[in-house]
Design a protein around this motif. Structure first.
Motif, PDB file in Angstrom:
ATOM      1  N   LEU A 192       8.045 -19.380   0.204  1.00 34.20           N
ATOM      2  CA  LEU A 192       8.684 -18.114  -0.159  1.00 34.20           C
ATOM      3  C   LEU A 192       8.720 -17.919  -1.671  1.00 34.20           C
ATOM      4  CD1 LEU A 192      11.649 -18.004   2.391  1.00 34.20           C
ATOM      5  CD2 LEU A 192       9.564 -16.611   2.414  1.00 34.20           C
ATOM      6  N   CYS A 193       8.932 -18.995  -2.405  1.00 36.41           N
ATOM      7  CA  CYS A 193       8.956 -18.887  -3.864  1.00 36.41           C
ATOM      8  C   CYS A 193       7.576 -18.508  -4.406  1.00 36.41           C
ATOM      9  CB  CYS A 193       9.422 -20.202  -4.486  1.00 36.41           C
ATOM     10  SG  CYS A 193      11.180 -20.551  -4.263  1.00 36.41           S
ATOM     11  N   LEU A 194       6.528 -19.057  -3.809  1.00 34.22           N
ATOM     12  CA  LEU A 194       5.172 -18.738  -4.256  1.00 34.22           C
ATOM     13  C   LEU A 194       4.801 -17.291  -3.930  1.00 34.22           C
ATOM     14  CD1 LEU A 194       3.368 -22.045  -3.234  1.00 34.22           C
ATOM     15  CD2 LEU A 194       3.690 -21.208  -5.566  1.00 34.22           C
ATOM     16  N   LEU A 195       5.225 -16.815  -2.753  1.00 31.34           N
ATOM     17  CA  LEU A 195       4.933 -15.435  -2.390  1.00 31.34           C
ATOM     18  C   LEU A 195       5.804 -14.460  -3.160  1.00 31.34           C
ATOM     19  CD1 LEU A 195       3.298 -16.695  -0.051  1.00 31.34           C
ATOM     20  CD2 LEU A 195       4.294 -14.990   1.470  1.00 31.34           C
ATOM     21  N   GLY A 196       7.068 -14.810  -3.323  1.00 30.64           N
ATOM     22  CA  GLY A 196       7.998 -13.896  -3.969  1.00 30.64           C
ATOM     23  C   GLY A 196       8.319 -12.718  -3.065  1.00 30.64           C
ATOM     24  N   GLU A 197       9.223 -11.880  -3.512  1.00 33.61           N
ATOM     25  CA  GLU A 197       9.632 -10.727  -2.710  1.00 33.61           C
ATOM     26  C   GLU A 197       8.464  -9.796  -2.427  1.00 33.61           C
ATOM     27  OE1 GLU A 197      12.883  -7.045  -2.905  1.00 33.61           O
ATOM     28  OE2 GLU A 197      12.939  -8.662  -4.385  1.00 33.61           O
ATOM     29  N   GLU A 198       7.655  -9.526  -3.446  1.00 32.67           N
ATOM     30  CA  GLU A 198       6.526  -8.616  -3.266  1.00 32.67           C
ATOM     31  C   GLU A 198       5.477  -9.214  -2.335  1.00 32.67           C
ATOM     32  OE1 GLU A 198       2.983  -6.421  -5.858  1.00 32.67           O
ATOM     33  OE2 GLU A 198       4.670  -7.371  -6.891  1.00 32.67           O
ATOM     34  N   GLY A 199       5.203 -10.505  -2.490  1.00 33.26           N
ATOM     35  CA  GLY A 199       4.189 -11.148  -1.655  1.00 33.26           C
ATOM     36  C   GLY A 199       4.575 -11.182  -0.190  1.00 33.26           C
ATOM     37  N   LEU A 200       5.842 -11.471   0.088  1.00 28.56           N
ATOM     38  CA  LEU A 200       6.301 -11.490   1.475  1.00 28.56           C
ATOM     39  C   LEU A 200       6.253 -10.084   2.064  1.00 28.56           C
ATOM     40  CD1 LEU A 200       7.480 -13.328   3.695  1.00 28.56           C
ATOM     41  CD2 LEU A 200       9.762 -12.664   2.907  1.00 28.56           C
ATOM     42  N   HIS A 201       6.618  -9.103   1.247  1.00 23.59           N
ATOM     43  CA  HIS A 201       6.579  -7.705   1.694  1.00 23.59           C
ATOM     44  C   HIS A 201       5.149  -7.290   2.027  1.00 23.59           C
ATOM     45  CE1 HIS A 201       6.860  -3.249   1.241  1.00 23.59           C
ATOM     46  NE2 HIS A 201       8.066  -3.453   1.734  1.00 23.59           N
ATOM     47  N   ARG A 202       4.199  -7.664   1.187  1.00 23.72           N
ATOM     48  CA  ARG A 202       2.793  -7.315   1.431  1.00 23.72           C
ATOM     49  C   ARG A 202       2.263  -8.031   2.671  1.00 23.72           C
ATOM     50  NH1 ARG A 202      -1.053  -8.060  -3.506  1.00 23.72           N
ATOM     51  NH2 ARG A 202      -2.454  -7.167  -1.948  1.00 23.72           N
ATOM     52  N   THR A 203       2.658  -9.296   2.859  1.00 19.29           N
ATOM     53  CA  THR A 203       2.237 -10.047   4.045  1.00 19.29           C
ATOM     54  C   THR A 203       2.696  -9.348   5.313  1.00 19.29           C
ATOM     55  OG1 THR A 203       2.283 -12.167   2.861  1.00 19.29           O
ATOM     56  CG2 THR A 203       2.452 -12.248   5.261  1.00 19.29           C
ATOM     57  N   ALA A 204       3.953  -8.917   5.310  1.00 19.40           N
ATOM     58  CA  ALA A 204       4.499  -8.232   6.482  1.00 19.40           C
ATOM     59  C   ALA A 204       3.764  -6.921   6.742  1.00 19.40           C
ATOM     60  CB  ALA A 204       5.990  -7.975   6.279  1.00 19.40           C
ATOM     61  N   LEU A 205       3.568  -6.128   5.684  1.00 17.20           N
ATOM     62  CA  LEU A 205       2.902  -4.839   5.855  1.00 17.20           C
ATOM     63  C   LEU A 205       1.466  -4.992   6.324  1.00 17.20           C
ATOM     64  CD1 LEU A 205       4.147  -2.671   2.837  1.00 17.20           C
ATOM     65  CD2 LEU A 205       4.812  -2.512   5.247  1.00 17.20           C
ATOM     66  N   LEU A 206       0.732  -5.938   5.748  1.00 19.23           N
ATOM     67  CA  LEU A 206      -0.654  -6.156   6.165  1.00 19.23           C
ATOM     68  C   LEU A 206      -0.720  -6.575   7.629  1.00 19.23           C
ATOM     69  CD1 LEU A 206      -2.278  -7.992   3.103  1.00 19.23           C
ATOM     70  CD2 LEU A 206      -3.022  -5.819   4.112  1.00 19.23           C
ATOM     71  N   SER A 207       0.186  -7.444   8.046  1.00 20.19           N
ATOM     72  CA  SER A 207       0.205  -7.900   9.438  1.00 20.19           C
ATOM     73  C   SER A 207       0.455  -6.733  10.384  1.00 20.19           C
ATOM     74  CB  SER A 207       1.272  -8.979   9.614  1.00 20.19           C
ATOM     75  OG  SER A 207       1.036 -10.090   8.774  1.00 20.19           O
ATOM     76  N   ILE A 208       1.397  -5.865  10.011  1.00 25.33           N
ATOM     77  CA  ILE A 208       1.715  -4.702  10.843  1.00 25.33           C
ATOM     78  C   ILE A 208       0.547  -3.717  10.868  1.00 25.33           C
ATOM     79  CG2 ILE A 208       3.216  -2.672  11.028  1.00 25.33           C
ATOM     80  CD1 ILE A 208       5.473  -4.433   9.867  1.00 25.33           C
ATOM     81  N   GLU A 209      -0.053  -3.465   9.713  1.00 20.39           N
ATOM     82  CA  GLU A 209      -1.187  -2.537   9.640  1.00 20.39           C
ATOM     83  C   GLU A 209      -2.349  -3.018  10.502  1.00 20.39           C
ATOM     84  OE1 GLU A 209      -2.164  -2.134   5.548  1.00 20.39           O
ATOM     85  OE2 GLU A 209      -0.328  -1.032   5.037  1.00 20.39           O
ATOM     86  N   ARG A 210      -2.651  -4.326  10.439  1.00 16.91           N
ATOM     87  CA  ARG A 210      -3.767  -4.867  11.228  1.00 16.91           C
ATOM     88  C   ARG A 210      -3.473  -4.753  12.722  1.00 16.91           C
ATOM     89  NH1 ARG A 210      -6.203  -7.942   7.036  1.00 16.91           N
ATOM     90  NH2 ARG A 210      -6.340  -6.328   5.433  1.00 16.91           N
ATOM     91  N   ALA A 211      -2.213  -4.967  13.113  1.00 17.90           N
ATOM     92  CA  ALA A 211      -1.852  -4.859  14.528  1.00 17.90           C
ATOM     93  C   ALA A 211      -2.014  -3.428  15.030  1.00 17.90           C
ATOM     94  CB  ALA A 211      -0.415  -5.338  14.737  1.00 17.90           C
TER      95      ALA A 211
END
Length: 443
Positions: free
Chosen positions: A338-357
C-alpha cells in the motif's frame, strides 16, 4: 532443499537422554490398533535425486494460463520492492514482539499496518491480522455475540460461500442461530434482510461487493440493525475500498477482509491474512494482537502491545479468542504494498480493474446466448449466464489456455450455467478479446 538427517547413533543418544529404548516407545500410550500400520514412505534418496524429482513435479504445473478466476482471491500486480523489503532478515525471522525494548521495528510496522487498515475501512481500530478472510469473519461474529449477549446471526447468501461454510463449521457447537437470507438474482436482498432483523439479532453480515460482484449501499440496513442494537458486520474487497463507499461511511461496526489482494501472491492458496477493523466501542472484544504508540519517561516515541493479556489464549474459556499467532509477515507485505502504491496508485488499480470488468462484460454478452446475470452496479467481477453448463465451458477453455472464471453451480443450486468472471489491472483488452472469441467458438 536443505535438511538435517540424524544418524542411528544420534537417534540412540537422544533416546538415551530421555530414557526410552526405541522410537516406538515414544508412542506406547497409543493402543496398537490406533497406530498407523504403515506410513507408506519411499526409501531414502540422495539430495540430487530428490531435487530432480521435485523439479520434474514442479514442471508439470501450467503457469502460462490467462485467468479470469476471482471468487475472493485476485491476481493483482505486486511491486518487486515488496519481496525485496519483506525478505530482510530482521523481518522474516521476527516472531512475537513480547519484549518491546527488543522489537520496536516489528511493533512499529504492525502499528503502521493497523493505521493503514483503519484508514482504508474508515473505522477506528484494526488488529495485527488473523489467518484469513473467513477466520476474520468468524471472529467478528463472536465479537458481536459477546457484545450483545445474543445468539441470532443473519447472513446474506450473497456472502462468499467459502466463508459461510467456515462460519457454519466453526460455530457448530456454539449454539448460535444462523439465518441465511437468499440472494435476489445475485444481489443482496436488502428488503428481506431488513425484515429478518429483530431484538434477538446479534449481528447482520453482508459483503460488498458481494460474491456475485454486485455493489450495494448498506447504510439503511445498518441503521435498522442499530435500531435493534445489533452489530453490523461487512466483508469487503480491500482494493475496491479506494473507490467505493467505505464500511465506516455506511455505519458498519466491524469490517473484515481477505488481505490477499493487497500484496500477497496467490501461491496455491496461502499464506494469506485476515483484515479486521472495528469501532472504538468494540475494541476490547477484538482478537489478535494490537500495537499501540506511546512515549517513555524521556518523551521518546515507543510501540507496545496493548489492551490484551500477554497470551490471551491461556485464559481458556475466558479468552477473547483462541488465536495464538498472527500473520505479521503477511501484514507487513500489505503495508509495504500500500505504501508503494500510495493513495493514487490504489485508486488507479481499482478503477482499471473495474473498467476491464465492464469491458469484458460487454464483449462476453455480445455473444449469442450469453447474458449478464449480475444485475445493477458491479465492481471488477460479474456473473454471466451461459447457454450450457459452466463446468463444461471451463474444461474446454482451460485446455485452450484460458481459465474463464468460477462456476457458481459449485455452491449455488440451480446456477449450473452461471460463471463468475473477474478482471484486475493485469487483465488486458487483448486477453479479454481472445477469451470472448474462443468462447464464441465453443458455444
Amino acid at each position: 532443499m536443505p535438511y538435517v538427517p540424524h544418524s542411528p547413533e544420534q537417534v540412540r543418544e537422544m533416546l538415551e537422554v530421555i530414557g526410552v529404548n526405541s522410537v516406538d516407545d515414544l508412542f506406547a500410550e497409543i493402543p496398537a490398533e490406533l497406530r498407523p500400520k504403515s506410513f507408506n514412505l519411499p526409501k531414502g534418496n540422495s539430495e540430487m535425486a530428490v531435487l530432480q524429482k521435485m523439479e520434474q513435479l514442479a514442471a508439470r504445473n501450467t503457469t502460462d494460463l490467462t485467468s479470469f478466476l476471482g471468487a475472493g482471491f485476485y491476481d493483482h500486480f505486486i511491486p518487486t520492492a515488496v519481496d525485496a523489503l519483506v525478505s530482510r532478515s530482521e523481518f522474516y525471522t521476527a516472531y512475537t514482539p513480547y519484549q518491546p525494548e527488543a522489537s520496536q521495528g516489528t511493533l512499529q510496522a504492525i502499528f503502521e499496518y493497523q493505521t493503514a487498515m483503519a484508514r482504508l475501512m474508515d473505522l477506528d481500530y484494526a488488529n495485527a491480522s488473523v489467518y484469513d478472510g473467513g477466520t476474520a469473519l468468524y471472529e467478528a461474529t463472536l465479537m458481536a455475540v459477546r457484545k450483545t449477549k445474543r445468539r441470532k446471526i443473519i447472513v446474506s447468501e450473497a456472502l462468499n460461500p467459502i466463508y459461510r461454510v467456515m462460519l457454519d463449521s466453526y460455530t457448530t457447537n456454539l449454539n448460535l442461530e444462523l439465518v441465511t437470507v437468499p440472494h435476489n438474482h445475485g444481489r443482496t436482498n436488502i428488503k428481506s434482510f431488513t425484515a429478518a432483523i429483530d431484538n434477538d439479532t446479534a449481528a447482520v453480515i453482508v459483503q460488498n461487493p458481494n460474491f456475485f460482484g454486485s455493489v450495494n449501499d448498506f447504510t439503511n440496513l445498518f441503521a435498522t440493525a442499530h435500531e435493534h442494537k445489533a452489530i453490523a458486520i461487512m466483508s469487503t474487497y480491500p482494493v475496491l475500498q479506494a473507490v467505493l463507499k467505505t464500511p465506516g461511511e455506511m455505519g458498519a461496526d466491524i469490517a473484515v477482509a481477505e488481505g490477499q489482494s493487497v500484496g500477497q501472491p496467490l501461491s496455491f492458496g496461502g499464506p494469506y491474512l485476515g483484515i479486521m477493523t472495528c469501532t472504538k466501542a468494540l475494541i476490547r472484544q477484538m482478537p489478535g494482537r494490537i500495537a499501540g504508540r506511546t512515549e517513555d519517561s524521556e518523551g521518546r516515541t515507543g510501540y507496545v502491545l496493548t489492551l490484551q493479556a500477554r497470551e490471551q489464549h491461556i485464559r481458556r474459556h475466558k479468552a477473547t479468542s483462541n488465536i495464538c499467532s498472527n500473520q505479521a509477515l503477511c501484514a507487513l507485505r500489505t503495508l509495504i504494498h500500500l505504501c508503494l502504491l500510495g493513495e493514487e496508485g490504489l485508486h488507479r488499480t481499482a478503477l482499471l480493474s473495474i473498467e476491464r470488468a465492464h469491458y469484458a462484460s460487454e464483449r462476453l454478452t455480445a455473444i449469442p446466448g450469453v447474458e449478464l446475470f449480475t444485475k445493477g452496479p458491479f465492481g471488477n467481477e460479474f456473473a454471466i449466464t451461459l447457454p450450457v453448463n459452466a463446468f463444461e465451458v471451463i474444461d474446454k477453455l482451460t485446455k485452450r489456455g484460458i481459465i474463464p472464471g468460477f462456476p457458481l453451480g459449485r455452491y449455488y443450486e440451480g446456477l449450473e450455467n452461471e460463471l463468475l468472471v473477474a478482471c484486475t489491472e493485469k487483465t488486458t483488452e487483448e486477453q479479454i478479446g481472445i477469451f470472448a472469441e474462443i468462447l464464441r467458438g465453443e458455444l
